[in-house]
Design a protein around this motif. Sequence first.
Motif, PDB file in Angstrom:
ATOM      1  N   PHE A   7       0.827  -1.201   0.000  1.00 40.30           N
ATOM      2  CA  PHE A   7       0.000   0.000   0.000  1.00 40.30           C
ATOM      3  C   PHE A   7       0.869   1.262   0.000  1.00 40.30           C
ATOM      4  N   LEU A   8       1.969   1.213   0.730  1.00 37.46           N
ATOM      5  CA  LEU A   8       2.897   2.349   0.761  1.00 37.46           C
ATOM      6  C   LEU A   8       3.487   2.588  -0.627  1.00 37.46           C
ATOM      7  N   HIS A   9       3.823   1.506  -1.325  1.00 37.44           N
ATOM      8  CA  HIS A   9       4.331   1.614  -2.702  1.00 37.44           C
ATOM      9  C   HIS A   9       3.287   2.300  -3.590  1.00 37.44           C
ATOM     10  N   TYR A  10       2.046   1.874  -3.441  1.00 32.47           N
ATOM     11  CA  TYR A  10       0.945   2.431  -4.241  1.00 32.47           C
ATOM     12  C   TYR A  10       0.797   3.931  -3.983  1.00 32.47           C
ATOM     13  N   VAL A  11       0.805   4.307  -2.715  1.00 35.45           N
ATOM     14  CA  VAL A  11       0.658   5.722  -2.344  1.00 35.45           C
ATOM     15  C   VAL A  11       1.804   6.553  -2.919  1.00 35.45           C
ATOM     16  N   TRP A  12       3.035   6.031  -2.825  1.00 33.16           N
ATOM     17  CA  TRP A  12       4.194   6.763  -3.347  1.00 33.16           C
ATOM     18  C   TRP A  12       4.168   6.842  -4.873  1.00 33.16           C
ATOM     19  N   LYS A  13       3.896   5.715  -5.507  1.00 28.50           N
ATOM     20  CA  LYS A  13       3.920   5.650  -6.974  1.00 28.50           C
ATOM     21  C   LYS A  13       2.968   6.663  -7.602  1.00 28.50           C
ATOM     22  N   PHE A  14       1.765   6.768  -7.029  1.00 25.75           N
ATOM     23  CA  PHE A  14       0.768   7.676  -7.593  1.00 25.75           C
ATOM     24  C   PHE A  14       0.674   8.997  -6.820  1.00 25.75           C
ATOM     25  N   ARG A  15       1.633   9.186  -5.898  1.00 26.40           N
ATOM     26  CA  ARG A  15       1.740  10.416  -5.104  1.00 26.40           C
ATOM     27  C   ARG A  15       0.406  10.789  -4.445  1.00 26.40           C
ATOM     28  N   GLU A  31      10.916  18.372  -1.931  1.00 29.60           N
ATOM     29  CA  GLU A  31       9.982  18.390  -3.059  1.00 29.60           C
ATOM     30  C   GLU A  31      10.175  17.106  -3.879  1.00 29.60           C
ATOM     31  N   VAL A  32       9.076  16.408  -4.160  1.00 30.88           N
ATOM     32  CA  VAL A  32       9.126  15.194  -4.982  1.00 30.88           C
ATOM     33  C   VAL A  32       8.841  15.602  -6.427  1.00 30.88           C
ATOM     34  N   GLN A  33       9.897  15.664  -7.225  1.00 30.25           N
ATOM     35  CA  GLN A  33       9.721  16.034  -8.630  1.00 30.25           C
ATOM     36  C   GLN A  33       9.340  14.839  -9.480  1.00 30.25           C
ATOM     37  N   SER A  34       9.845  13.657  -9.124  1.00 26.10           N
ATOM     38  CA  SER A  34       9.479  12.411  -9.806  1.00 26.10           C
ATOM     39  C   SER A  34       9.597  11.261  -8.817  1.00 26.10           C
ATOM     40  N   ALA A  35       8.551  10.444  -8.726  1.00 21.98           N
ATOM     41  CA  ALA A  35       8.571   9.314  -7.792  1.00 21.98           C
ATOM     42  C   ALA A  35       9.493   8.201  -8.274  1.00 21.98           C
ATOM     43  N   GLY A  36       9.857   8.222  -9.560  1.00 18.94           N
ATOM     44  CA  GLY A  36      10.735   7.186 -10.108  1.00 18.94           C
ATOM     45  C   GLY A  36       9.962   6.030 -10.714  1.00 18.94           C
ATOM     46  N   LEU A  37      10.692   5.035 -11.156  1.00 18.93           N
ATOM     47  CA  LEU A  37      10.106   3.851 -11.792  1.00 18.93           C
ATOM     48  C   LEU A  37      10.063   2.707 -10.795  1.00 18.93           C
ATOM     49  N   HIS A  38       8.892   2.089 -10.673  1.00 15.38           N
ATOM     50  CA  HIS A  38       8.715   1.010  -9.707  1.00 15.38           C
ATOM     51  C   HIS A  38       9.548  -0.197 -10.100  1.00 15.38           C
ATOM     52  N   ASN A  39      10.387  -0.654  -9.197  1.00 21.78           N
ATOM     53  CA  ASN A  39      11.251  -1.814  -9.442  1.00 21.78           C
ATOM     54  C   ASN A  39      10.647  -3.036  -8.774  1.00 21.78           C
ATOM     55  N   THR A  40      10.255  -4.033  -9.569  1.00 23.39           N
ATOM     56  CA  THR A  40       9.640  -5.249  -9.014  1.00 23.39           C
ATOM     57  C   THR A  40      10.664  -6.362  -8.824  1.00 23.39           C
ATOM     58  N   HIS A  41      11.938  -6.061  -9.058  1.00 25.28           N
ATOM     59  CA  HIS A  41      12.994  -7.057  -8.895  1.00 25.28           C
ATOM     60  C   HIS A  41      13.831  -6.715  -7.660  1.00 25.28           C
ATOM     61  N   ALA A  42      14.966  -7.378  -7.512  1.00 26.14           N
ATOM     62  CA  ALA A  42      15.837  -7.118  -6.357  1.00 26.14           C
ATOM     63  C   ALA A  42      16.398  -5.703  -6.427  1.00 26.14           C
ATOM     64  N   GLY A  43      16.657  -5.139  -5.260  1.00 21.92           N
ATOM     65  CA  GLY A  43      17.228  -3.798  -5.208  1.00 21.92           C
ATOM     66  C   GLY A  43      16.234  -2.779  -4.690  1.00 21.92           C
ATOM     67  N   PRO A  44      16.618  -1.506  -4.657  1.00 18.46           N
ATOM     68  CA  PRO A  44      15.740  -0.446  -4.159  1.00 18.46           C
ATOM     69  C   PRO A  44      14.387  -0.445  -4.873  1.00 18.46           C
ATOM     70  N   ASP A  45      13.358   0.036  -4.192  1.00 16.84           N
ATOM     71  CA  ASP A  45      11.977  -0.077  -4.677  1.00 16.84           C
ATOM     72  C   ASP A  45      11.668   0.789  -5.895  1.00 16.84           C
ATOM     73  N   PHE A  46      12.271   1.983  -5.967  1.00 22.87           N
ATOM     74  CA  PHE A  46      12.018   2.873  -7.098  1.00 22.87           C
ATOM     75  C   PHE A  46      13.346   3.396  -7.639  1.00 22.87           C
ATOM     76  N   ARG A  50      13.502  11.678  -8.667  1.00 25.65           N
ATOM     77  CA  ARG A  50      14.116  13.013  -8.661  1.00 25.65           C
ATOM     78  C   ARG A  50      13.536  13.789  -7.470  1.00 25.65           C
ATOM     79  N   ILE A  51      14.421  14.151  -6.539  1.00 22.43           N
ATOM     80  CA  ILE A  51      14.005  14.761  -5.269  1.00 22.43           C
ATOM     81  C   ILE A  51      14.824  16.028  -5.023  1.00 22.43           C
ATOM     82  N   ARG A  52      14.144  17.092  -4.556  1.00 19.69           N
ATOM     83  CA  ARG A  52      14.883  18.276  -4.117  1.00 19.69           C
ATOM     84  C   ARG A  52      14.823  18.349  -2.599  1.00 19.69           C
TER      85      ARG A  52
END
Length: 428
Positions: A7-15, A31-46, A50-52
């Motif tokens: 649910f947290l992923h969902y909230v972040w992905k769609f801001r 400031e969240v300029q871009s939430a990034g691309l959701h990563n469904t594999h190993a490693g960081p989630d997004f 792009r963050i200020r």
Amino acid sequence: MFFTEDFLHYVWKFRLFDRTELKTADGEELEVQSAGLHNTHAGPDFHNARIRIGDTTWAGNVELHTSSSEWQKHGHNVDKAYDNVILHVVYNDDEPVILTNGRPLPTLILKDRINPELFTRYHQLVFGNQTIIPCEGSIATIDKLTMHNWLTRILVERLEKRSESVIAALNKNRGDWEETFYQFLAANFGFKVNALPFELMAKSLPQNILAKHKNNPLQIEALIFGQAGLLSVEIEDDYPRALKQEYAFLRKKYGLEPVDAHLWKFMRMRPQSFPTIRLAQFAGLVVQSNHLFSKILEVKEIKNLREMFSAIPVNSYWDDHYRFDKTSKPSSKIMGQASVNTLLLNTEVLFLFSYGKHLQIQHYISRSLKLLENIPAEKNNITIDFANLGVETETAFESQALLELKNNYCDHKKCLHCSVGIKILKPS
């Protein structure tokens, strides 16, 4: 109520959080300029977010946890792959996070920034008392465009997963598409109940042996019934005795070993579906068509594909027999339309898609999807359940997609990975 990382992923992905006057846990402006691309594999989630923070703009990865202490529990504190994370997004901040290079990781806390109504709707959807699918009370309200686009996407997912078994078999057969198609087609002639012995029979009888006898139907039939293990008993009728005699010679010539006859199932089956009749039809198809896969690639009209299976000639012995030495009331042994549809769905569609995907030829992928649109929808418990919920199916394109939806999304309550679930949860 139970709060999930999904649910947290969902909230972040769609801001879907309050973004006014955002600050890090340390009080810096964010400031969240871009939430990034959701990563469904190993490693960081997004990836590629792009963050200020303050006066500095950062580009990199974002990691999400329900509690910040999970950073250490998951071993990220000793994993250098997480040193390029630029922001830690959490629901609860219960522990500061330090990267392996000693840098404190900026943290965004969402606990008081998520609309309680959104979370309630999510909780009711995923953890409610539904009996068929999580969104059973709402799925009928989804607009046709959203539903069609989503079903198309997951249908391709389904075909991609199923094509993996084709490519694995292709590799075992040293890249021989004809032999691989022949083996899969044989297994599908078993229609689940007798799929295994049919497959074993085909693997024990390479297509190149059958090709050497393409002008002699009796020898083709002898090889197929013999390798099926059905000629190893005492037989009285002239036709099966001729098969047995031919097979004895051919078995010795090619060093063949038949499958065990006890593998074939006759019990609780309609006589029209007895393995003897299916083997006779399969033999008729082999006699009628050499290089079957090449023909499938060449045939463009769906009606011509159907004709290949609906007009298979079988030996006249089977006009009044379902088993050797047992006369029965005369009946047609032409394959029914339901069986033809099943073969088209499980063999032709699958191989056109696999071939196109493997060789990156979009034409064959498109043909496979077009073929699905011209096959009637299957009738089973899943499609009936969806129909009762207001989701009707007319073609196999739709019914196959609904099977994928039910088995790999609804049953696992992956509502936040489903366009239908996202549409239902989306704030109005």
